[in-house]
Design a protein around this motif. Structure first.
Motif, PDB file in Angstrom:
ATOM      1  N   VAL A  68       0.838  -1.190   0.000  1.00 30.75           N
ATOM      2  CA  VAL A  68       0.000   0.000   0.000  1.00 30.75           C
ATOM      3  C   VAL A  68       0.879   1.249   0.000  1.00 30.75           C
ATOM      4  O   VAL A  68       1.928   1.290   0.643  1.00 30.75           O
ATOM      5  N   TYR A  69       0.442   2.247  -0.760  1.00 32.26           N
ATOM      6  CA  TYR A  69       1.172   3.501  -0.872  1.00 32.26           C
ATOM      7  C   TYR A  69       0.208   4.643  -0.570  1.00 32.26           C
ATOM      8  O   TYR A  69      -0.733   4.890  -1.324  1.00 32.26           O
ATOM      9  N   LEU A  70       0.435   5.310   0.558  1.00 33.27           N
ATOM     10  CA  LEU A  70      -0.394   6.445   0.934  1.00 33.27           C
ATOM     11  C   LEU A  70       0.405   7.734   0.764  1.00 33.27           C
ATOM     12  O   LEU A  70       1.616   7.762   1.021  1.00 33.27           O
ATOM     13  N   PRO A  71      -0.243   8.811   0.341  1.00 31.64           N
ATOM     14  CA  PRO A  71       0.462  10.089   0.256  1.00 31.64           C
ATOM     15  C   PRO A  71       1.003  10.503   1.615  1.00 31.64           C
ATOM     16  O   PRO A  71       0.370  10.257   2.651  1.00 31.64           O
ATOM     17  N   ALA A  72       2.170  11.118   1.618  1.00 32.16           N
ATOM     18  CA  ALA A  72       2.737  11.594   2.880  1.00 32.16           C
ATOM     19  C   ALA A  72       1.859  12.712   3.438  1.00 32.16           C
ATOM     20  O   ALA A  72       1.461  13.622   2.700  1.00 32.16           O
ATOM     21  N   PRO A  73       1.505  12.664   4.725  1.00 29.72           N
ATOM     22  CA  PRO A  73       0.710  13.741   5.300  1.00 29.72           C
ATOM     23  C   PRO A  73       1.489  15.049   5.272  1.00 29.72           C
ATOM     24  O   PRO A  73       2.704  15.070   5.439  1.00 29.72           O
ATOM     25  N   ARG A  74       0.783  16.123   5.052  1.00 32.88           N
ATOM     26  CA  ARG A  74       1.426  17.440   4.976  1.00 32.88           C
ATOM     27  C   ARG A  74       0.559  18.474   5.680  1.00 32.88           C
ATOM     28  O   ARG A  74      -0.621  18.224   5.980  1.00 32.88           O
ATOM     29  N   ILE A  75       1.144  19.618   5.934  1.00 30.61           N
ATOM     30  CA  ILE A  75       0.435  20.719   6.581  1.00 30.61           C
ATOM     31  C   ILE A  75       0.455  21.918   5.651  1.00 30.61           C
ATOM     32  O   ILE A  75       1.494  22.259   5.080  1.00 30.61           O
ATOM     33  N   VAL A  76      -0.696  22.539   5.487  1.00 28.76           N
ATOM     34  CA  VAL A  76      -0.786  23.803   4.769  1.00 28.76           C
ATOM     35  C   VAL A  76      -1.242  24.853   5.775  1.00 28.76           C
ATOM     36  O   VAL A  76      -2.308  24.713   6.385  1.00 28.76           O
ATOM     37  N   ALA A  77      -0.417  25.868   5.955  1.00 28.65           N
ATOM     38  CA  ALA A  77      -0.745  26.952   6.882  1.00 28.65           C
ATOM     39  C   ALA A  77      -1.109  28.195   6.087  1.00 28.65           C
ATOM     40  O   ALA A  77      -0.359  28.614   5.197  1.00 28.65           O
ATOM     41  N   VAL A  78      -2.244  28.759   6.398  1.00 27.37           N
ATOM     42  CA  VAL A  78      -2.682  29.988   5.741  1.00 27.37           C
ATOM     43  C   VAL A  78      -2.376  31.143   6.677  1.00 27.37           C
ATOM     44  O   VAL A  78      -2.927  31.242   7.768  1.00 27.37           O
ATOM     45  N   GLY A  79      -1.459  31.996   6.251  1.00 32.50           N
ATOM     46  CA  GLY A  79      -1.018  33.115   7.072  1.00 32.50           C
ATOM     47  C   GLY A  79       0.450  32.988   7.438  1.00 32.50           C
ATOM     48  O   GLY A  79       0.827  32.075   8.174  1.00 32.50           O
ATOM     49  N   ALA A  80       1.270  33.885   6.902  1.00 33.37           N
ATOM     50  CA  ALA A  80       2.717  33.866   7.184  1.00 33.37           C
ATOM     51  C   ALA A  80       2.987  34.688   8.438  1.00 33.37           C
ATOM     52  O   ALA A  80       3.582  35.765   8.398  1.00 33.37           O
ATOM     53  N   VAL A  81       2.529  34.152   9.575  1.00 27.95           N
ATOM     54  CA  VAL A  81       2.603  34.864  10.850  1.00 27.95           C
ATOM     55  C   VAL A  81       3.646  34.213  11.750  1.00 27.95           C
ATOM     56  O   VAL A  81       4.298  33.233  11.386  1.00 27.95           O
ATOM     57  N   HIS A  82       3.810  34.760  12.952  1.00 30.45           N
ATOM     58  CA  HIS A  82       4.819  34.228  13.874  1.00 30.45           C
ATOM     59  C   HIS A  82       4.542  32.772  14.246  1.00 30.45           C
ATOM     60  O   HIS A  82       5.470  31.970  14.392  1.00 30.45           O
ATOM     61  N   ILE A  83       3.280  32.423  14.408  1.00 33.53           N
ATOM     62  CA  ILE A  83       2.932  31.035  14.725  1.00 33.53           C
ATOM     63  C   ILE A  83       3.414  30.112  13.604  1.00 33.53           C
ATOM     64  O   ILE A  83       3.963  29.036  13.852  1.00 33.53           O
ATOM     65  N   THR A  84       3.232  30.548  12.370  1.00 32.53           N
ATOM     66  CA  THR A  84       3.641  29.732  11.221  1.00 32.53           C
ATOM     67  C   THR A  84       5.152  29.583  11.168  1.00 32.53           C
ATOM     68  O   THR A  84       5.661  28.532  10.770  1.00 32.53           O
ATOM     69  N   GLN A  85       5.890  30.630  11.556  1.00 36.25           N
ATOM     70  CA  GLN A  85       7.345  30.518  11.605  1.00 36.25           C
ATOM     71  C   GLN A  85       7.764  29.421  12.583  1.00 36.25           C
ATOM     72  O   GLN A  85       8.662  28.618  12.289  1.00 36.25           O
ATOM     73  N   ALA A  86       7.112  29.374  13.739  1.00 41.23           N
ATOM     74  CA  ALA A  86       7.421  28.325  14.713  1.00 41.23           C
ATOM     75  C   ALA A  86       7.009  26.964  14.186  1.00 41.23           C
ATOM     76  O   ALA A  86       7.716  25.964  14.362  1.00 41.23           O
ATOM     77  N   LEU A  87       5.861  26.903  13.520  1.00 39.92           N
ATOM     78  CA  LEU A  87       5.382  25.645  12.955  1.00 39.92           C
ATOM     79  C   LEU A  87       6.335  25.146  11.869  1.00 39.92           C
ATOM     80  O   LEU A  87       6.548  23.939  11.718  1.00 39.92           O
ATOM     81  N   ALA A  88       6.937  26.073  11.125  1.00 44.37           N
ATOM     82  CA  ALA A  88       7.883  25.704  10.078  1.00 44.37           C
ATOM     83  C   ALA A  88       9.120  25.020  10.662  1.00 44.37           C
ATOM     84  O   ALA A  88       9.727  24.164  10.003  1.00 44.37           O
ATOM     85  N   ALA A  89       9.479  25.378  11.875  1.00 43.82           N
ATOM     86  CA  ALA A  89      10.627  24.737  12.525  1.00 43.82           C
ATOM     87  C   ALA A  89      10.256  23.380  13.107  1.00 43.82           C
ATOM     88  O   ALA A  89      11.074  22.454  13.113  1.00 43.82           O
ATOM     89  N   LEU A  90       9.022  23.233  13.576  1.00 41.07           N
ATOM     90  CA  LEU A  90       8.596  22.012  14.261  1.00 41.07           C
ATOM     91  C   LEU A  90       8.094  20.926  13.314  1.00 41.07           C
ATOM     92  O   LEU A  90       8.332  19.732  13.541  1.00 41.07           O
TER      93      LEU A  90
END
Length: 246
Positions: A68-90
């Motif tokens: 079985v081949y499932l697509p890799a889970p991914r995250i799409v964040a709407v808003g280039a804010v400080h929270i997203t910067q932290a999420l980009a590192a984590l």
């Protein structure tokens, strides 16, 4: 694996569609299976379990093997804010690719998001180029209805496995009114995690990012996933806001 099956499997994977192959261990004969075609298949229970867990396995008869081949889970964040910067590192630490959508070129810059897939565009246009799917987690954190609302509607239509929105209960109540007026059903509104993130009394952008990522992981790993990978509808849980409106 024949050239035709290889091409078909690679095509499905490139399109982020779940796919499996079934190989007869005696003859070596192989066939391709999609989640929507397993109903009535003699291996339906095993195939359903493989699509649910993402784990390849040998069928109970011992004569068939399911890859079985499932697509890799991914995250799409709407808003280039400080929270997203932290999420980009984590996010990469936990195995998630992250895309950031924001039409504001002053916020969505390579300097602020080094190595991140940046889509400097409105959500509607960004998702036309890179469609959402059921293996995507959508985090609407811009706190701007003009960006967050269209993104949430698109995520609901795509049946993303996680949909979260930043804001207090008051701001979410206002959001619900807007989305309802736009034709979103009560059932779909119940799929939005808002206030976003696990309630850990998060206060800083970094802590809120941790709370969001924890909730995404819980949505991905919990056992009530359907055979196609979708998450069963759950009413939003009552919990404290991660961020209070200013």
């Amino acid at each position: 694996m024949t050239a035709g099956i290889i091409e078909a499997v690679n095509g499905a994977r490139a399109a982020r569609r779940p796919v499996a192959t079934v190989t007869d261990l005696s003859s070596g004969a192989m066939r391709m299976v999609l989640p929507e075609t397993i109903a009535g298949d003699r291996l339906e229970p095993a195939l359903a379990d493989a699509f649910r867990t993402g784990k390849s396995c040998q069928a109970e008869d011992g004569r068939q093997f399911i890859n079985v081949y499932l697509p890799a889970p991914r995250i799409v964040a709407v808003g280039a804010v400080h929270i997203t910067q932290a999420l980009a590192a984590l996010a990469p630490v936990c195995g998630f690719a992250l895309s950031v959508v924001d039409p504001r070129s002053g916020f969505a810059t390579p300097e602020r998001f080094a190595g991140v897939d940046l889509l400097v565009d409105w959500p509607e246009d960004a998702f036309a180029a890179q469609p959402l799917d059921e293996f995507t987690a959508l985090a609407a954190v811009s706190h701007d209805p003009g960006m967050d609302d269209p993104a949430l509607i698109a995520a609901l239509k795509a049946r993303c496995f996680y949909i979260g929105a930043l804001g207090s209960r008051r701001s979410h109540a206002q959001r619900v009114e807007r989305l309802s007026a736009a034709g979103v059903s009560d059932e779909d509104l119940g799929l939005i995690h808002a206030p976003i993130g696990v309630d850990i009394a998060a206060a800083t952008p970094q802590e809120i990012a941790v709370a969001i990522l924890a909730e995404i992981i819980a949505a991905l790993r919990r056992p009530d996933r359907a055979a196609t990978g979708r998450i069963a509808a759950q009413a939003p849980r009552a919990r404290a806001a991660c961020l209070v409106d200013g």
